[in-house]
Scaffold this motif. Structure first.
Motif, PDB file in Angstrom:
ATOM      1  N   GLN A 194      33.922  32.643  38.891  1.00  0.00           N
ATOM      2  CA  GLN A 194      35.012  33.404  38.271  1.00  0.00           C
ATOM      3  C   GLN A 194      34.878  34.824  38.874  1.00  0.00           C
ATOM      4  O   GLN A 194      35.700  35.668  38.761  1.00  0.00           O
ATOM      5  N   ALA A 195      33.776  35.112  39.579  1.00  0.00           N
ATOM      6  CA  ALA A 195      33.628  36.440  40.098  1.00  0.00           C
ATOM      7  C   ALA A 195      34.492  36.596  41.606  1.00  0.00           C
ATOM      8  O   ALA A 195      34.931  37.596  41.849  1.00  0.00           O
ATOM      9  N   LEU A 196      35.089  35.495  41.744  1.00  0.00           N
ATOM     10  CA  LEU A 196      36.053  35.390  42.945  1.00  0.00           C
ATOM     11  C   LEU A 196      37.475  36.006  42.496  1.00  0.00           C
ATOM     12  O   LEU A 196      38.176  36.305  43.245  1.00  0.00           O
ATOM     13  N   LEU A 197      37.621  35.950  41.156  1.00  0.00           N
ATOM     14  CA  LEU A 197      39.040  36.450  40.634  1.00  0.00           C
ATOM     15  C   LEU A 197      39.230  37.889  41.049  1.00  0.00           C
ATOM     16  O   LEU A 197      40.386  38.411  41.217  1.00  0.00           O
ATOM     17  N   GLU A 198      38.055  38.730  41.472  1.00  0.00           N
ATOM     18  CA  GLU A 198      38.284  40.017  41.681  1.00  0.00           C
ATOM     19  C   GLU A 198      38.934  40.180  43.137  1.00  0.00           C
ATOM     20  O   GLU A 198      39.487  41.084  43.440  1.00  0.00           O
ATOM     21  N   PHE A 199      38.867  38.849  43.918  1.00  0.00           N
ATOM     22  CA  PHE A 199      39.205  39.066  45.176  1.00  0.00           C
ATOM     23  C   PHE A 199      40.611  38.458  45.617  1.00  0.00           C
ATOM     24  O   PHE A 199      41.119  38.390  46.312  1.00  0.00           O
ATOM     25  N   LEU A 200      40.782  37.196  44.832  1.00  0.00           N
ATOM     26  CA  LEU A 200      41.793  36.378  44.768  1.00  0.00           C
ATOM     27  C   LEU A 200      43.126  36.917  44.173  1.00  0.00           C
ATOM     28  O   LEU A 200      43.256  37.372  43.108  1.00  0.00           O
TER      29      LEU A 200
END
Length: 114
Positions: A52-58
């Protein structure tokens, strides 16, 4: 183009306190050559969970708006457009043709309830 995105992601992750995720590390090391695993090795591993840390970039490739992760369906949701992008083996499939519409389902449920 992919290497540029991976480089920016790696740079951003280096600036955070949290250790980089397995997905980010795979992205950074994707350009290195390594032998491919045979089918038996791939089937033994459990499916990867979405980081879920990827939500910052996606963002949504259509509207460029942030996405919401829905764990029950394992999808990334764009509420504004009513689009759900599937996540396969921990990797979001952000191709618009692979997404499903969610607004139509809500309208059909409302009609069925009346």
């Amino acid at each position: 183009m992919l290497s540029g995105v991976c480089g920016r992601l790696a740079s951003a992750l280096r600036g955070t306190r949290a250790p980089p995720s397995a997905v980010a590390l795979r992205c950074v090391h994707a350009s290195s050559s390594r032998p491919s695993a045979d089918k038996s090795e791939r089937t033994e591993k459990p499916p990867r969970a979405f980081d879920q840390a990827l939500l910052e970039f996606l963002v949504c490739p259509l509207s460029k708006k942030p996405l919401r992760y829905e764990a029950s369906t394992n999808e990334l949701i764009n509420e504004e457009l009513g689009i759900a992008y599937p996540i396969i083996d921990g990797i979001p499939n952000m191709i618009p043709q692979a997404a499903r519409m969610t607004h139509q389902n809500k309208k059909q449920e409302e009609v069925e309830q009346h």
